[in-house]
Design an enzyme around this catalytic site. Structure first.
Site, PDB file in Angstrom:
ATOM      1  N   SER A 155     -19.463  -5.989  -5.475  1.00  0.00           N
ATOM      2  CA  SER A 155     -19.921  -6.225  -4.118  1.00  0.00           C
ATOM      3  C   SER A 155     -20.907  -7.382  -4.015  1.00  0.00           C
ATOM      4  CB  SER A 155     -20.572  -4.950  -3.567  1.00  0.00           C
ATOM      5  OG  SER A 155     -21.724  -4.617  -4.335  1.00  0.00           O
ATOM      6  N   SER A 181     -20.737  -4.138  -9.791  1.00  0.00           N
ATOM      7  CA  SER A 181     -20.916  -5.196  -8.781  1.00  0.00           C
ATOM      8  C   SER A 181     -21.731  -6.404  -9.193  1.00  0.00           C
ATOM      9  CB  SER A 181     -21.526  -4.613  -7.516  1.00  0.00           C
ATOM     10  OG  SER A 181     -20.526  -3.928  -6.811  1.00  0.00           O
ATOM     11  N   LYS A 203     -29.431 -10.683  -2.905  1.00  0.00           N
ATOM     12  CA  LYS A 203     -28.353  -9.920  -2.270  1.00  0.00           C
ATOM     13  C   LYS A 203     -28.947  -9.214  -1.047  1.00  0.00           C
ATOM     14  CE  LYS A 203     -24.883  -6.393  -3.482  1.00  0.00           C
ATOM     15  NZ  LYS A 203     -24.334  -5.549  -4.584  1.00  0.00           N
TER      16      LYS A 203
END
Ligand code: GLN
Length: 483
Positions: A151, A175, A76
């Site tokens: 997210s 997330s 990420k």
């Protein structure tokens, strides 16, 4: 080749069926072909990947082994990667190349992983749909008109579309678990302090935790093994031995006490999801688990408490982005105040600005007691509810999300509608507990997740339960059409 899990890749590499370099080239070609539909990557790191793959092959040729040696993954884009753009999904950091690797990145690289790239995400990890990214929304491979969740939506979409077997994510209020649920993955948020936050760009420091996203619990165990452990660089990291997660996957569920909170099945839950959750309960009962109804009486206060605490911490954490030291700087500032105002006004998107304003307000003199302190007290009550529940049960089970993935743009005009999607996930962050989401079926062709929560440092229990469930169901093996 792209259908293989991390566990299968490890076996294939050990048996010399293929090399890490071959696998890496195959996956990079697949990403180039398919990712334009999904937008799951912000940056690709082909050169680094090939170099790491060759190095891993050489280590294997020298007799080394290891489940992650030569395994392709992605991070990420809020994990700092030395010399590589680390954008956090924001214009603010579009030009930021991290000067060092996050502990998670360094540990996984040392274990021999191959980094294919940095995945798309909501700006500064704020969101539940991956629509707030400066680099554009991510699409859900199960239906390109729907969001993948957020997210960590880029990691989720990429793994679900078989662009790679696993990726890192972070979870401040859901997330990892929420996008895992909406894309048919298994995702684990570890206990707060289990995985180092050093070099993980902060959203809300007391809630943030990195963890694995993969298609199976077995793969989450492999990836978590490479991520977990004490880090003296992170003052909230906990010095607690890390068990062998893969070795712990074969425990019997006979007599396992599963608590199902009655508050979970309220009006906000899609009844079709409720039915799938009941089916997963029945499946676990067949494996020997004992089901008990429990109560989490303060759960209804979790969203308001979270949406005070998380923005409060964010407003403080994000004050470092001032146009002076990192990231975006406006053109021709007339003085220092103008530099701050325009750099931040131009660099941050609307959701981030909203949260900074909410957080600064909640922390301001006169309002601090009414909002921030009150929210912290609710946080303690929520933790107490869990402690009481875990006196009676070993695992808590429920839905991960109240609805399946919604259409792109459907909740854009009403931020609170999106905040309500976090109802089942944020309590684990407020209490610091580990939580896992795993595939439990489909509604209108869209995946549904079941969430399991456990006491502190019982990640192994979550992984074992999920693995046993996955040995007896095939939801997690379903592949989105076109991928
Ligand atoms: N949806 C939540 C939020 O926007 C959680 C995000 C996260 O876990 N990073 O704050």
């Amino acid at each position: 080749m792209h259908q293989m899990t991390l566990a299968e890749i490890a076996r294939g590499l050990a048996d010399k069926k293929f090399s890490s370099e071959e696998l890496t080239k195959t996956l990079l070609a697949r990403i180039a072909l398919l990712d334009p539909q999904l937008n799951s990557f912000i940056s690709l790191t082909e050169d680094l990947a090939l170099q790491q793959a060759k190095a891993a092959d050489a280590r294997r040729a020298n007799g080394e082994s290891g489940a992650l040696l030569g395994a392709p993954i992605a991070h990420k884009d809020l994990f700092c990667t030395q010399g590589i753009r680390t954008s956090c999904g924001s214009k603010m950091l579009d030009n930021f190349k991290a000067p060092y690797d996050a502990t998670v990145v360094a540990k996984l690289a040392a274990a021999g992983t191959v980094t294919l790239g940095k995945t798309n995400m909501d700006e500064f990890a704020m969101g539940s749909a991956n629509e707030s990214s400066y680099y554009g929304p991510v699409k859900n491979p199960w239906n390109l008109e729907h969001v993948p969740g957020g997210s960590s939506g880029g990691s989720a979409a990429a793994v679900a579309a078989r662009l790679l077997p696993a990726a890192t994510g972070t979870d401040t209020g859901g997330s990892i678990r929420q996008p895992a649920a909406l894309t048919n993955l298994t995702g684990l948020k570890p206990t707060y302090g289990r995985v180092s936050r050093w070099g993980m760009i902060a959203y809300a420091s007391s809630l943030d935790q990195g963890g694995p996203m993969a298609r199976t619990a077995e793969d989450c165990a492999i990836l978590l093994q490479g991520m977990a452990g004490f880090d003296p660089q992170d003052s909230t990291s906990i010095d607690e031995p890390v068990p062998d997660y893969s070795a712990g996957l074969n425990g019997s569920l006979q007599g396992l006490r599963i608590g199902v909170p009655k508050e979970y099945f309220s009006a906000g839950l899609d009844p079709r999801i409720a039915e799938l959750i009941h089916n997963s309960v029945k499946e676990l009962e067949k494996l020997g688990a004992v089901i008990k109804e429990i109560s989490l009486p303060n759960m209804q206060h979790a969203i308001p408490a979270y949406y005070v605490i998380a923005p409060a911490e964010a407003s403080s954490n994000l004050s470092r982005f001032d146009g002076v030291r990192f990231g975006h700087r406006c053109e021709n500032p007339k003085d220092l105040i103008d530099l701050y105002k325009r750099s931040r006004g131009e660099g941050f998107g609307p959701e981030v600005q909203r949260r900074i304003m909410v957080g600064a307000y909640a922390l301001s003199a006169g309002y601090y007691d009414a909002y921030y302190l009150k929210a912290q007290k609710i946080r303690r009550l929520i933790k107490n509810d869990f402690m009481a529940a875990f006196n009676e049960v070993d695992i808590i089970l429920g839905p991960t999300t109240p609805n399946p993935a919604w259409k792109l743009g459907a909740k854009n005009s009403d931020p609170v509608a999106a905040y309500l999607e976090d109802v089942y996930t944020i309590t684990a962050n407020l209490a610091g507990l580990p939580g896992l989401s795993m595939p439990a079926g489909f509604v209108d062709g869209l995946p549904v997740g079941v969430q399991l929560l456990a006491p502190y440092f019982q990640e192994g229990r979550l992984l074992n339960v999920a693995h046993q469930y996955q040995l007896n169901t095939d939801w997690h093996t379903r592949t989105p059409t076109g991928f």
